[in-house]
Design an enzyme around this catalytic site. Structure first.
Site, mmCIF file in Angstrom:
data_model
loop_
_atom_site.group_PDB
_atom_site.id
_atom_site.type_symbol
_atom_site.label_atom_id
_atom_site.label_comp_id
_atom_site.label_asym_id
_atom_site.label_seq_id
_atom_site.Cartn_x
_atom_site.Cartn_y
_atom_site.Cartn_z
ATOM 1 N N THR A 26 -38.577 -23.499 39.446
ATOM 2 C CA THR A 26 -38.272 -22.038 40.347
ATOM 3 C C THR A 26 -36.723 -21.835 39.715
ATOM 4 O O THR A 26 -36.044 -22.817 39.226
ATOM 5 C CB THR A 26 -38.463 -22.854 41.460
ATOM 6 N N GLY B 199 -36.250 -25.675 44.182
ATOM 7 C CA GLY B 199 -36.231 -26.558 45.428
ATOM 8 C C GLY B 199 -37.249 -27.193 45.814
ATOM 9 O O GLY B 199 -37.332 -28.053 46.575
ATOM 10 N N GLY B 200 -38.151 -26.143 45.745
ATOM 11 C CA GLY B 200 -39.022 -26.433 46.296
ATOM 12 C C GLY B 200 -39.194 -26.439 47.940
ATOM 13 O O GLY B 200 -38.407 -25.690 48.707
ATOM 14 N N THR C 195 -40.687 -17.844 40.441
ATOM 15 C CA THR C 195 -40.675 -19.358 39.786
ATOM 16 C C THR C 195 -42.473 -18.882 39.437
ATOM 17 O O THR C 195 -43.459 -18.456 39.256
ATOM 18 C CB THR C 195 -41.132 -19.887 40.793
ATOM 19 N N SER D 288 -44.010 -19.117 50.592
ATOM 20 C CA SER D 288 -43.000 -19.444 49.776
ATOM 21 C C SER D 288 -42.259 -19.784 50.374
ATOM 22 O O SER D 288 -41.867 -19.378 51.816
ATOM 23 C CB SER D 288 -42.518 -18.835 49.060
ATOM 24 N N ASP E 84 -49.628 -23.042 46.392
ATOM 25 C CA ASP E 84 -48.703 -23.110 48.193
ATOM 26 C C ASP E 84 -49.424 -23.060 48.854
ATOM 27 O O ASP E 84 -48.590 -22.692 50.553
ATOM 28 C CB ASP E 84 -48.191 -22.401 47.877
ATOM 29 N N ARG F 23 -44.305 -11.384 45.216
ATOM 30 C CA ARG F 23 -45.079 -13.174 45.411
ATOM 31 C C ARG F 23 -46.700 -12.699 44.704
ATOM 32 O O ARG F 23 -47.786 -12.112 44.826
ATOM 33 C CB ARG F 23 -45.632 -13.313 46.515
ATOM 34 N N ASN G 43 -43.979 -22.007 40.194
ATOM 35 C CA ASN G 43 -44.041 -23.189 40.809
ATOM 36 C C ASN G 43 -42.860 -24.324 40.259
ATOM 37 O O ASN G 43 -42.625 -24.122 40.911
ATOM 38 C CB ASN G 43 -45.806 -23.390 41.587
#
Ligand code: DON
Length: 580
Positions: free
Chosen positions: A391, A483-484, A409, A462, A433, A114, A411
């Protein structure tokens, strides 16, 4: 006339019944590889499989398997190829999470790559003079980028768990960046719909549009010479080129010229974290998923642990009862997410408690099967806006029993919209995020608190949820999705479609989905839910909202010596490729 019609229907019915009796006498459907009692059919293969959101990237991964590479080699090649073929989400300038299962050691590893907040980041950096969140700054500025982890993460996985050289797995991506990719209807429309935004930055305009910002039409070829330059430098000088070499120089120069925070020191000190996967048992299976800095694994485990107390299979897939139950379980999990989840290196996340069977039992006791809980009674908060759809996830299995599940991703689609000049590399806007202000929802409507406040070197929380199901300790299903905020619930539904409803992997991926994230208090349904079911859900007190599609799941199942795979039909140009 009517009587005649009735008679012929009856005759037809009887004829059919006798045919199916005949079939039952002669065909053992249970052992069949292709079953005609299902609408959706997976791709099938014997010697490994790659499933990703771009067919070309899956083919590149499958070629690596054919050349004798293992699942990690193929995954890294696929990941780098997606940076070329799926510019909206595939990336070098973003970050993500990879779950690896190694057959020989019977071990599952969670790699957290990340993005990290730059050292100069601080808690209130996205607040304006009045103390409100400045969304432009948090989402579309040079400050919206965290220090990218993708190059470090993929190369770390390759070095420790792969068998091929970095040069070998980067090579196919160089070729397609130089020779160009075919612009599909999806890519063409996607870039046209974001024309004003993406042409505002001159390097982005140059990377994804023709001369003077003219959009590509379907069937044309998109060549990415600057990205090819970056990939060649990475191949020749190794991954450190991104963090300490010529690419790093270009990133820092653009940051300095535009008020960005990422410095040489930030890039040089970026670190991948290997963490312990979250695991839980579920009706005889074991499920492994991503630990924090993603919230995905914790809430998958938590929701499965609650669902275990209910007869989901008897309720039936897509029934009002099962859908209501999912809604209640999702609300409880997302309320906990807002309070307890953040970067475990900066905040004490109560992993054990959240994933414990006893806690799940207590939560299960609060659920009524006939009446929806109001979100406000679970915990107060603010309503939320909608998401942008990207993503990307890819899954790989090889013939030795190794498996990779990877979600990464930028984002938003195209991240911050900022390409670093000369590199073809799009930068993420992952800093959004974080919870820029406790209690104020981010772009995905997710609220958070202290646990996810901005701090130097911290990773933003995340929802990415690369996941595996194990049967008898062997990988059975590899799956994940974009898909967030909807990622976790999307993955959950694929899991229960397989484990409870016994669907094949294609049916499990294709089935209509639902989502509830506690706040706002609404149950979103994909197209495909019948009006009758919606009526029943409303009668139980669910605030039903018919929504857009959710996720883009890329999955593989291994069963009786064969690989079965499915790419989500919700996004065009995806593909699952089998090695025969
Ligand atoms: O890490 C996260 O949870 C988000 N940055 C993921 C964003 C995403 O999935 C966007 N698209 N669907």
């Amino acid at each position: 006339m009517l009587k005649h019609m009735f008679a012929s229907i009856l005759v037809f019915g009887i004829a059919n019944a006798s045919l199916s009796t005949q079939a039952a006498n002669h065909v053992n459907e249970g052992a069949a590889i292709i079953r005609y009692d299902t609408i959706h059919h997976p791709v099938i293969g014997k010697n490994g499989m790659v499933s990703s959101q771009r067919m070309l990237a899956s083919k590149i991964g499958a070629d690596i398997l054919r050349q004798g590479g293992n699942a990690v080699d193929a995954a890294v090649a696929t990941g780098i190829a997606l940076a070329v073929t799926l510019p909206r989400a595939g990336n070098l300038g973003g970050g993500g999470f990879m779950l690896i299962h190694l057959a020989k050691q019977s071990k599952t590893i969670a790699i957290d790559y990340r993005e990290m907040a730059p050292k100069k980041a601080h808690r209130d950096m996205f607040l304006d003079g009045d103390g409100n969140v400045d969304n432009r700054k948090a989402q579309f500025s040079h400050q919206s980028s965290g220090v990218p982890g993708t190059v470090a993460g993929l190369s770390h996985a390759l070095e420790k768990y792969g068998t091929m050289s970095w040069k070998q797995v980067v090579a196919p991506a160089i070729e397609i960046a130089e020779q160009g990719i075919l612009v599909s209807y999806d890519l063409s429309e996607n870039l046209k719909s974001r024309h004003a935004w993406l042409t505002a930055n001159s390097a982005t305009k140059k990377a994804y549009y023709k001369k003077n910002g003219v959009p590509y039409e379907p069937g044309e070829i998109l060549v990415q010479p600057d990205l090819a330059w970056s990939l060649k430098r990475l191949a020749a000088h190794g991954p450190s080129e991104f963090y300490q070499g010529e690419i790093a120089k270009k990133i820092v120069a653009d940051m300095q010229a535009n008020g960005g925070l990422i410095s040489f020191e930030d890039l040089a000190s970026y670190r991948v974290a290997e963490r312990e996967a979250i695991t839980t048992s579920y009706r005889g299976y074991t499920v492994a998923s991503m630990p924090p800095t993603s919230s995905g694994g914790i809430h998958i485990a938590q929701m499965l642990n609650i669902l275990e107390h209910f007869p989901l299979k008897q309720m039936g897939a897509g029934s009002a009862d099962a859908t209501h139950l999912l809604s209640e379980v999702m609300k409880l999990a997302y309320a906990d997410r807002a309070e307890h989840l953040g970067d475990p290196d900066h905040f004490n996340v109560p992993v054990k408690g959240l994933t414990s069977k006893a806690y799940a039992k207590q939560l299960a006791n609060n659920i009524s099967l006939s009446k929806a809980m109001a979100s406000k009674d679970i915990k107060p908060g603010n309503p939320a806006p909608y998401e942008s759809p990207d993503t990307t996830h890819f899954s790989v299995m090889d013939s030795q029993g190794n498996a990779v599940s990877n979600t990464y991703t930028l984002n938003f689609s195209y991240g911050s919209g900022i390409v670093i000049p000369g590199t073809g590399i799009l930068m993420n806007n992952e800093m959004d995020d974080f919870s820029s202000k406790p209690g104020v929802p981010n772009a995905f409507g997710l609220v958070g608190g202290e646990a996810n406040a901005i701090a130097p070197t911290k990773r933003p929380l995340s929802s990415m949820t690369p996941t595996m199901i194990f049967k008898d300790d062997k990988p059975y299903v590899v799956t994940g999705s974009p898909g967030g905020s909807r990622i976790i619930t999307t993955v959950l539904q694929v899991l229960i479609n397989v484990m409870d409803h016994e669907m094949n992997i294609a049916a499990a991926v294709n089935a209509p989905r639902v989502h509830h994230q506690w706040l706002p208090d609404q149950l979103e349904l994909e197209p495909g839910y019948s009006p009758d079911t919606i009526k029943l859900l409303k009668a139980k007190g669910q605030n039903v909202k018919s929504g857009k599609t959710m996720g883009s799941v890329q999955s593989i199942m291994y069963k009786n010596g064969l690989f079965y795979g499915a790419s989500d039909p919700r996004r065009p140009d995806a593909g699952t490729v089998a090695v025969q």
